[in-house]
Design a protein around this motif. Structure first.
Motif, PDB file in Angstrom:
ATOM      1  N   THR A   1      -3.538  11.043   5.665  1.00  0.00           N
ATOM      2  CA  THR A   1      -4.814  10.630   4.985  1.00  0.00           C
ATOM      3  C   THR A   1      -4.698   9.575   4.082  1.00  0.00           C
ATOM      4  O   THR A   1      -5.162   8.212   4.146  1.00  0.00           O
ATOM      5  CB  THR A   1      -5.765  11.816   4.646  1.00  0.00           C
ATOM      6  OG1 THR A   1      -6.048  12.706   5.554  1.00  0.00           O
ATOM      7  CG2 THR A   1      -6.749  11.346   3.728  1.00  0.00           C
ATOM      8  N   ASP A   2      -3.755   9.624   2.896  1.00  0.00           N
ATOM      9  CA  ASP A   2      -3.770   8.587   1.912  1.00  0.00           C
ATOM     10  C   ASP A   2      -3.097   7.568   2.518  1.00  0.00           C
ATOM     11  O   ASP A   2      -3.798   6.329   2.066  1.00  0.00           O
ATOM     12  CB  ASP A   2      -2.909   9.290   0.626  1.00  0.00           C
ATOM     13  CG  ASP A   2      -3.534  10.464   0.149  1.00  0.00           C
ATOM     14  OD1 ASP A   2      -4.803  10.563   0.073  1.00  0.00           O
ATOM     15  OD2 ASP A   2      -2.758  11.044  -0.767  1.00  0.00           O
TER      16      ASP A   2
ATOM     17  N   PRO B   1       0.867  -1.246  -0.171  1.00  0.00           N
ATOM     18  CA  PRO B   1      -0.122   0.011  -0.065  1.00  0.00           C
ATOM     19  C   PRO B   1       0.902   1.091   0.175  1.00  0.00           C
ATOM     20  O   PRO B   1       1.694   1.299   0.853  1.00  0.00           O
ATOM     21  CB  PRO B   1      -0.757  -0.016   1.302  1.00  0.00           C
ATOM     22  CG  PRO B   1      -0.809  -1.509   1.692  1.00  0.00           C
ATOM     23  CD  PRO B   1       0.690  -1.992   1.235  1.00  0.00           C
ATOM     24  N   PHE B   2       0.536   2.154  -0.829  1.00  0.00           N
ATOM     25  CA  PHE B   2       1.505   3.203  -1.097  1.00  0.00           C
ATOM     26  C   PHE B   2       0.853   4.496  -0.926  1.00  0.00           C
ATOM     27  O   PHE B   2       0.106   4.863  -1.604  1.00  0.00           O
ATOM     28  CB  PHE B   2       2.010   3.178  -2.560  1.00  0.00           C
ATOM     29  CG  PHE B   2       3.243   4.052  -2.863  1.00  0.00           C
ATOM     30  CD1 PHE B   2       3.405   5.441  -2.278  1.00  0.00           C
ATOM     31  CD2 PHE B   2       4.004   3.549  -3.723  1.00  0.00           C
ATOM     32  CE1 PHE B   2       4.634   6.125  -2.499  1.00  0.00           C
ATOM     33  CE2 PHE B   2       5.319   4.264  -3.981  1.00  0.00           C
ATOM     34  CZ  PHE B   2       5.519   5.673  -3.371  1.00  0.00           C
ATOM     35  N   GLY B   3       1.032   5.140   0.360  1.00  0.00           N
ATOM     36  CA  GLY B   3       0.471   6.492   0.657  1.00  0.00           C
ATOM     37  C   GLY B   3       1.384   7.717   0.558  1.00  0.00           C
ATOM     38  O   GLY B   3       2.153   7.653  -0.341  1.00  0.00           O
ATOM     39  N   ILE B   4       1.085   8.773   1.136  1.00  0.00           N
ATOM     40  CA  ILE B   4       1.873   9.752   1.098  1.00  0.00           C
ATOM     41  C   ILE B   4       1.638  10.643   2.524  1.00  0.00           C
ATOM     42  O   ILE B   4       0.800  10.632   3.147  1.00  0.00           O
ATOM     43  CB  ILE B   4       1.684  10.721  -0.014  1.00  0.00           C
ATOM     44  CG1 ILE B   4       2.869  11.614  -0.516  1.00  0.00           C
ATOM     45  CG2 ILE B   4       0.409  11.633   0.279  1.00  0.00           C
ATOM     46  CD1 ILE B   4       3.914  10.934  -1.257  1.00  0.00           C
TER      47      ILE B   4
ATOM     48  N   ARG C   1      -3.932   1.824   3.423  1.00  0.00           N
ATOM     49  CA  ARG C   1      -3.712   0.962   4.581  1.00  0.00           C
ATOM     50  C   ARG C   1      -4.887   0.083   4.947  1.00  0.00           C
ATOM     51  O   ARG C   1      -5.144  -1.002   4.795  1.00  0.00           O
ATOM     52  CB  ARG C   1      -2.698   0.994   5.585  1.00  0.00           C
ATOM     53  CG  ARG C   1      -1.186   1.232   4.902  1.00  0.00           C
ATOM     54  CD  ARG C   1      -0.425   1.483   6.174  1.00  0.00           C
ATOM     55  NE  ARG C   1      -0.319   0.146   7.138  1.00  0.00           N
ATOM     56  CZ  ARG C   1       0.176  -0.888   6.977  1.00  0.00           C
ATOM     57  NH1 ARG C   1       0.963  -0.980   5.575  1.00  0.00           N
ATOM     58  NH2 ARG C   1       0.202  -1.811   7.690  1.00  0.00           N
ATOM     59  N   TYR C   2      -5.927   0.826   5.261  1.00  0.00           N
ATOM     60  CA  TYR C   2      -7.202   0.263   5.622  1.00  0.00           C
ATOM     61  C   TYR C   2      -7.914  -0.557   4.644  1.00  0.00           C
ATOM     62  O   TYR C   2      -8.286  -1.737   4.942  1.00  0.00           O
ATOM     63  CB  TYR C   2      -8.004   1.477   6.090  1.00  0.00           C
ATOM     64  CG  TYR C   2      -9.486   1.141   6.527  1.00  0.00           C
ATOM     65  CD1 TYR C   2      -9.709   0.918   7.921  1.00  0.00           C
ATOM     66  CD2 TYR C   2     -10.698   0.669   5.732  1.00  0.00           C
ATOM     67  CE1 TYR C   2     -10.752   0.614   8.345  1.00  0.00           C
ATOM     68  CE2 TYR C   2     -11.713   0.450   6.104  1.00  0.00           C
ATOM     69  CZ  TYR C   2     -12.001   0.340   7.556  1.00  0.00           C
ATOM     70  OH  TYR C   2     -13.261  -0.253   8.041  1.00  0.00           O
ATOM     71  N   ALA C   3      -7.607  -0.176   3.438  1.00  0.00           N
ATOM     72  CA  ALA C   3      -8.400  -0.881   2.320  1.00  0.00           C
ATOM     73  C   ALA C   3      -7.364  -2.075   1.868  1.00  0.00           C
ATOM     74  O   ALA C   3      -8.184  -3.139   1.662  1.00  0.00           O
ATOM     75  CB  ALA C   3      -8.598  -0.149   1.090  1.00  0.00           C
TER      76      ALA C   3
END
Length: 295
Positions: free
Chosen positions: A71-72, A56-59, A77-79
């Motif tokens: 937030t992202d 999972p790739f956020g920011i 990660r939740y999904a």
């Protein structure tokens, strides 16, 4: 065997059935979190997932005046974690080393250089592959990575790898669910705020949603078919696009359920894909002697 001995054995086996059922029911569940697994459980996790791992790739960036910087990362990660519960896969720990240069003027933003973004992602997937992840599904949770990640996947053809990189970037359904109250909703608006009301409602400050403007400033005068990196800042200098105040849990739950199901489906399809690994290996072999391949 005497009748008495047989009766004793039968009685003992009957007594043991509830105990066996209890042991089965109480057996430890294999976590989908990479960091929570022991070394031996990790081996079992890779076996169960058929070598499929999620990244999972956020920011880390400003999300309007009312949402957390992560937030992202929190949403994706939740999904991904819930999707892995449906279709088992090992989920890599928090990863947020992506493209967010356009938010460097906002406090809390972590914007890494382009070279480091690519190098770190390459070493991360290399290490995942070395540890048995032969199919790596990058689940993108940040719109600013929409150009970075396909490019990264394409560069996997530069040299041989014994794993395949897949990218999944869908963030919301095309249709269905509770109707939205806003028309412009690009960043920290109704959609993302609704999602956070599901993934981390404790971090949402709805009372601040209208304290800054998320309106399009429309300050750039070049034609739409001409691209420049400053485009986002010219339109949304407060790093807020839309209005988060109409957000609601009903919309968030619908969107999150869709996202979880979509990632689970993508994971299942990646597991079943036996063509990409085969053809990628064939490509690597042919690329070492292009003059011997057919024109």
């Amino acid at each position: 065997m005497t009748l008495r001995v047989f009766s004793v054995l039968l009685f003992a086996s009957v007594l043991s059935l509830p105990q066996l059922r209890a042991q089965t029911a109480n057996s430890p569940k294999l976590s989908v979190h990479w960091e929570e697994l022991t070394a031996s459980d990790f081996r079992e996790g890779l076996h169960r997932s058929q070598g499929t791992c999620l990244l999972p790739f956020g920011i880390i960036e400003k999300h309007g005046p009312h949402l957390p910087l992560g937030t992202d990362l929190l949403d994706v990660r939740y999904a991904a974690l819930h999707a892995a519960e449906q279709e088992y896969a090992v989920v890599f720990p928090e990863y947020y080393f992506g493209q967010i240069a356009e938010a460097k003027h906002e406090p809390g933003t972590m914007a890494y250089s382009r070279g480091l973004q690519l190098a770190l992602l390459q070493e991360t997937t290399d290490e995942m592959g070395r540890n048995g992840c032969k199919k790596i599904l990058i689940v993108n949770g940040h719109g600013g990575n929409n150009s970075l990640l396909p490019y990264f996947a394409q560069t996997q053809l530069d040299k041989p790898h014994d794993y395949v990189v897949y990218v999944f970037s869908d963030l919301e359904p095309d249709k269905g669910g509770p109707p939205k109250k806003t028309t412009m909703d690009m960043h920290a608006g109704e959609r993302e705020t609704s999602n956070m009301l599901i993934s981390r409602p404790d971090l949402v400050h709805m009372d601040r949603a209208n304290s800054e403007s998320g309106a399009d400033q429309a300050r750039q005068k070049v034609p739409e078919n001409i691209y420049t990196g400053i485009w986002w800042y010219t339109r949304f200098p407060f790093h807020y696009s839309g209005d988060g105040s109409p957000a609601n849990k009903e919309l968030g739950q619908f969107q999150m359920n869709w996202w979880i199901d979509a990632v689970a489906k993508a994971t299942k399809e990646v597991k079943a894909d036996d063509v990409s690994p085969k053809l990628q290996k064939e490509f690597y072999e042919k690329s070492t002697h292009p003059l011997d391949t057919q024109p």
